[in-house]
Design an enzyme around this catalytic site. Structure first.
Site, PDB file in Angstrom:
ATOM      1  N   CYS A 188       0.832  -1.209   0.000  1.00 27.00           N
ATOM      2  CA  CYS A 188       0.000   0.000   0.000  1.00 27.00           C
ATOM      3  C   CYS A 188       0.866   1.259   0.000  1.00 27.00           C
ATOM      4  O   CYS A 188       0.470   2.292  -0.553  1.00 27.00           O
ATOM      5  CB  CYS A 188      -0.945  -0.013   1.197  1.00 27.00           C
ATOM      6  SG  CYS A 188      -0.136  -0.280   2.779  1.00 27.00           S
ATOM      7  N   HIS A 219      -1.553   0.953   7.682  1.00 23.29           N
ATOM      8  CA  HIS A 219      -2.000   0.991   6.288  1.00 23.29           C
ATOM      9  C   HIS A 219      -1.819   2.401   5.752  1.00 23.29           C
ATOM     10  O   HIS A 219      -2.061   3.390   6.456  1.00 23.29           O
ATOM     11  CB  HIS A 219      -3.469   0.571   6.214  1.00 23.29           C
ATOM     12  CG  HIS A 219      -4.009   0.531   4.816  1.00 23.29           C
ATOM     13  ND1 HIS A 219      -3.460  -0.277   3.834  1.00 23.29           N
ATOM     14  CD2 HIS A 219      -5.031   1.197   4.231  1.00 23.29           C
ATOM     15  CE1 HIS A 219      -4.134  -0.099   2.708  1.00 23.29           C
ATOM     16  NE2 HIS A 219      -5.098   0.791   2.919  1.00 23.29           N
TER      17      HIS A 219
END
Length: 1047
Positions: free
Chosen positions: A98, A348
């Site tokens: 990510c 994340h």
């Protein structure tokens, strides 16, 4: 409908009134439950297995009624993978990539950078082989193709695995996003600098590069030195700050250089106090501001995340911070990169990016793209992370109009504001060769969508056809009274109604009995349906054999009737036998019966009946119609006697000897009357028969007499040997090499195993085998030489030998076979000086084999695997250890239990004290922290055998390790065992500190059974740091070995 067990009993209730020879068709149909009423829909929650006419709850509810066609397939709508109109394309997360996806989206929205990449050279275009499959060869070509797909692809998301693989990134390991940004831009700058087009060579510098100067002024002479430097991003400290302006101000503030940090002045030619500050000389078109959220914590020794709220504006005026005023120094916020999570080692990454064309804000979360309402940045849920504290500082501060607050933003991207008339061209065209590649990929995507749509259509058509078939056939399934019928497997019908399972041919062969017909036991697994429905199903799916009304097996029903009637008769006979057995046998005549057989004869009889019925039983199912036989005492069932019959296979076998005769043990048998025996013979016609005149087995009697004589001989032998070697047996007055006896110059050696086996025989002469020989060869090498030196036998090798006095040796030679005598002799080299003595062994030491033995021993200590070591925790600077010299075991017992010793007056917070624990021997602690035990002198004067077993202590734990394991890996094991983070562990062994985390245990001198001392530092107040402890201990290699570093 009644439960299955009740239906089974009802099916065979008629056997009480009907004899086997009187069975008719109506009885057979009762056994197969042909006449049971079918269940109606809504009355049964699940299918009645005991009723072959119940066709409810087999999966028909799914098909009866209207059905949504989406239930006929498990294929997602391919249109859901299609790009929405007027939105952007996402990037697939390959595991933990990510952080890569967020930067790729930010760079894609840098229109000038995208335009530059499209103009770069492409080897595939130069080859003019446009029909071949496109495989990018360089990082630049991968980025070209990826950006073209992001711009014009029809897909909802793009797979970036080609670029990620070319960079050599580990898709399963999350890396430092800021470091990735720096390295990738540096790599891209190097690639573009080699382009033939001069306009492309300096694009990275023009877009991202600015100039700063490090200005140092000497306090003594006032000399000023200026060191210019380029930057691609400004790294701003956020600790202790609330706004972006505060962070920029601190970045440029003056710093004093004094003390050890003094500055060497070229004019003064000495180190002088000075001041240093940074001056912003020029700014790039795209200003990257790195908010230093991930910092190194000196207390914990690892990284942590600063979850500090920072206030930043949408429009940033950099004029006040520049050294020279520029006309265009106002910047607009164009991207905010977010890190979700409280830890520096997990979380994340997402990005909020402003579209340069429409000025709309979008949130890029891997494959998911979300357009923000209006034209304003909305951070929203990105700030909803777990609270790390309840103080007011963690509350989100209020933001003024045109400002935003975030505690998760780690990078802010600002674009230089331009005049409306001179605004950069926003239309970026994809080159023709790349557009053709994108169109080719779009065609593949459309073909895939068509294939998926066709597969969905086929599944729907097939499901509709199945729907019509089921509705048609289910109405025909019930069999009407007095109409032809057949049996079908219940399992097959369920699979036929389960659309997710392909329907196979009908298989009835496992329902057949030994006569080739439907077994009565299998009625519960079959369903009775009409002949018309059966014919249609067999014609469509095939299979067999077909089982109709002629397949009801009269032979199986007759045999079952016979067995069930015998079982009922067994209950009546049991009551009568109970009174007959209690009566004594008249005039001592009768038959011998085993007491165990007599006690469980009813269960054995029942099992015998089951054996007789074996031919009619189905292999996989319980007999249809079985019922428990209830006795007359306390409702005891047959099942209560199962434990006693496990070892009994046949009646009266418990009084059989191994030779087939009558057992010699009269206590295990009983004499019963002739009447009792004849009744038993009805059930056990093949049982062994012994009358009251039968004599016990003569061979067994002879063996018993011989065994008794051998035991008496062993007792005499043991008493004789014990008297001759009493001190050896009691471990008293044993010779020791450390304190050589004055009254002898020779001692003899035997293996300790011989002594242990001999003592075992002396203690239990009846149950143990006599020791007949002394195997001294195990102490010798293949050349016949002795394997141990006098010095080695004083320490570690003492456990391999046992010493004997000369008079004991004479007894040993007399009573046992000795393969090789071994002795050690003391020789006084100078009679006038008692200390001058030498020790020699017979046979002599084999130097060659001794060296090999020592080498192998040292190698085993260095190259061990799966060995045990012990970790002891030190509390209050005191070691919870036990003096090995005092851990004597005066007991001769072989089963020595491991004991724990607790330091008096101390407590370990990791271990709870038992309230009703046994009293322990008190241990005194000396000044150096080593426990001191007081032992009677008599124990040390006598050669008491000392246990070599490790004695565990309170606060100590055993760990399994290998020699090639690193110290860092050991610390992870200790962390799990003691809940102490690796950076809080201080380890030592033999007074040496263990500090090199990369060294192996073998090189650190950690050997099997070693004791490592653990001293734990005070726990940290930041408990979140413990969550990262395991990640800290893993090797942090960053981007080592990847394409970002030129590999």
């Amino acid at each position: 409908m009644a439960p299955r067990s009740q239906l089974e009993k009802a099916a065979w209730r008629w056997v009480e009134m009907v004899r086997p020879e009187d069975i008719k068709k109506e009885h057979i149909e009762l056994a197969y439950r042909i006449g049971l009423l079918p269940c109606k829909r809504g009355t049964c929650r699940r299918n009645c297995k005991g009723n072959p006419n119940c066709l409810v709850g087999i999966g028909e509810h799914v098909w009866l009624g209207d059905i949504d066609e989406n239930t006929f397939h498990n294929i997602d709508d391919p249109s859901s993978e299609r790009r929405d109109k007027n939105t952007f394309v996402g990037l697939t997360n390959l595991g933990a990539t990510c952080y890569v996806n967020t930067f790729l989206q930010v760079w894609f929205h840098n229109l000038e950078l995208r335009r530059t990449l499209y103009l770069c050279e492409n080897s595939w275009l130069e080859e003019q082989n446009v029909d071949s499959e496109y495989e990018p060869q360089t990082i630049c070509e991968h980025l070209q193709y990826l950006f073209a797909l992001l711009q014009n692809s029809s897909r909802r998301s793009i797979d970036p695995s080609g670029l990620v693989k070319a960079l050599g990134l580990n898709t399963g390991q999350q890396q430092d996003a800021q470091e990735f940004s720096k390295l990738f831009l540096s790599l891209l700058e190097d690639i573009l600098s080699k382009q033939k087009n001069a306009d492309l060579q300096n694009v990275i510098q023009q877009q991202f590069c600015g100039m700063i100067s490090y200005v140092t002024i000497c306090d003594q002479c006032g000399r000023s030195s200026c060191l210019p430097s380029r930057f691609y991003e400004l790294e701003l400290n956020i600790q202790g700050h609330k706004t972006l302006v505060e962070c920029l101000t601190e970045f440029l503030k003056e710093e004093n250089l004094d003390g050890d940090n003094r500055y060497f002045c070229e004019s003064c030619q000495t180190k002088q106090n000075a001041t240093r500050h940074i001056k912003l000389q020029s700014l790039p078109r795209t200003l990257n501001l790195q908010l230093m959220r991930f910092v190194f914590d000196r207390k914990t020794g690892h990284k942590k995340k600063l979850n500090t709220f920072i206030n930043f504006p949408e429009v940033l005026d950099m004029g006040p911070f520049l050294e020279r005023k520029e006309e265009k120094c106002v910047f607009e916020l164009s991207a905010v990169l977010i890190h979700r999570g409280v830890s520096a080692y997990s979380g994340h990454y997402i990005a909020h990016v402003r579209d340069a064309v429409s000025n709309d804000w979008y949130k890029f979360n891997d494959e998911e793209i979300e357009k923000m309402e209006g034209k304003k940045l909305q951070l929203g849920l990105e700030e909803d992370i777990a609270e790390t504290g309840k103080n007011s500082q963690m509350r989100k501060p209020k933001c003024s109009r045109g400002y935003h607050c975030s505690r998760n933003a780690y990078m802010l991207v600002y674009k230089r504001q331009t005049e409306q008339g001179t605004r950069d061209e926003t239309n970026v065209e994809v080159p023709d060769f790349l557009q053709k590649l994108v169109e080719k990929d779009n065609r593949k995507f459309e073909e895939w969508c068509s294939e998926m749509a066709e597969m969905r259509k086929q599944s729907v058509d097939k499901g509709k056809a199945k729907h019509e078939e089921v509705k048609e056939l289910y109405k025909l399934l019930p069999a009407e009274d007095d109409q032809p019928y057949e049996f079908l497997p219940l399992d097959w019908l369920r699979k036929w109604l389960d659309d997710s399972i392909s329907t196979k041919a009908i298989e009835n062969s496992h329902f057949l009995c030994s006569h080739g017909k439907l077994h009565p036991d299998m009625v519960g697994e079959a369903k009775r349906i009409s002949l018309k429905a059966a014919s249609l199903l067999f014609s469509r799916y095939g299979g067999g054999p077909r089982l109709d009304s002629s397949s009801l097996c009269k032979e199986c029903v007759t045999q079952r009737c016979h067995v069930l009637r015998l079982k009922q008769q067994l209950t009546e006979d049991y009551k009568e036998m109970s009174s007959l057995i209690k009566a004594p046998s008249e005039s001592g005549q009768g038959f011998w019966v085993g007491k165990l057989s007599l006690r469980i004869w009813r269960q054995l009889a029942f099992e015998q009946l089951e054996e007789d019925d074996e031919q009619t039983k189905h292999a996989d199912h319980k007999t249809n119609g079985d019922c428990p036989i209830i006795g007359s005492k306390g409702g005891k069932t047959i099942g209560d006697e199962d434990m006693e019959t496990e070892s009994m296979k046949a009646f009266n076998e418990d009084i059989l000897c191994p030779h087939g005769g009558l057992n010699i043990l009269e206590a295990e048998r009983r004499l019963v009357s002739v009447e009792v025996w004849h009744k038993l013979k009805v059930y056990f016609p093949r049982a062994p028969e012994f009358t009251h005149q039968q004599e016990a087995c003569q061979h067994c009697l002879r063996l018993e007499q011989e065994d008794r004589q051998n035991k008496e001989l062993n007792k005499m032998m043991a008493n004789e040997q014990k008297s001759a070697l009493l001190n050896l047996f009691q471990e008293k007055n044993r010779p020791m090499l450390q304190k050589w006896p004055e009254d002898t110059d020779v001692l003899y050696i035997v293996p300790p195993f011989f002594v242990a086996e001999w003592r075992k025989f002396i203690r239990r002469p009846v149950k143990s085998t006599p020791v007949s020989s002394v195997n001294n060869s195990i102490l010798l090498c293949p050349h016949g030489g002795f394997m141990f030196t006098y010095e080695s036998m004083l320490i570690g090798d003492a456990e391999h030998i046992a010493l004997l006095w000369p008079n004991e040796w004479e007894v040993i030679r007399t009573h046992f076979l000795v393969d090789q005598p071994i002795s050690i002799c003391r020789i006084k080299t100078d009679p006038g000086v008692p200390e001058k003595v030498e020790y020699h062994t017979t046979p002599e030491l084999c130097e060659e084999c001794r060296e090999g033995f020592m080498f192998q021993q040292q190698r085993d200590m260095r190259e061990y695997t799966q060995a045990t070591i012990y970790v002891r925790k030190i509390i209050n600077n005191k070691r919870t250890i036990k003096d090995d010299a005092a851990s004597n075991n005066v007991s001769g017992s072989e089963a020595e239990e491991e004991k724990e010793t607790k330091v008096d007056g101390e407590s370990d917070p990791d271990f709870s004290q038992l309230e009703n624990g046994t009293k322990r021997k008190k241990v005194n602690i000396s000044g150096d922290g080593v426990p001191m035990h007081s032992a009677p002198k008599a124990c040390s004067d006598r050669g008491i055998r000392r246990s070599t077993r490790h004695h565990k202590l309170r606060g100590e734990k055993a760990l399994i390790v290998s020699a090639n394991q690193t110290l860092k890996e050991l610390k992870i094991q200790i962390m799990h065992a003691f809940s102490v983070a690796p950076f809080d562990q201080n380890l030592s062994i033999d007074g040496r500190s263990l500090t090199d985390d990369s060294a192996t245990l073998g090189t650190l001198g950690v050997t099997p059974d070693s004791i490592i001392f653990l001293k734990a530092d005070e726990p940290l107040a930041d408990f979140a740091a413990i969550d990262d402890a395991y990640q800290v201990c893993l090797p942090e290699e960053g981007f080592k070995g990847t394409g970002l570093l030129g590999h």
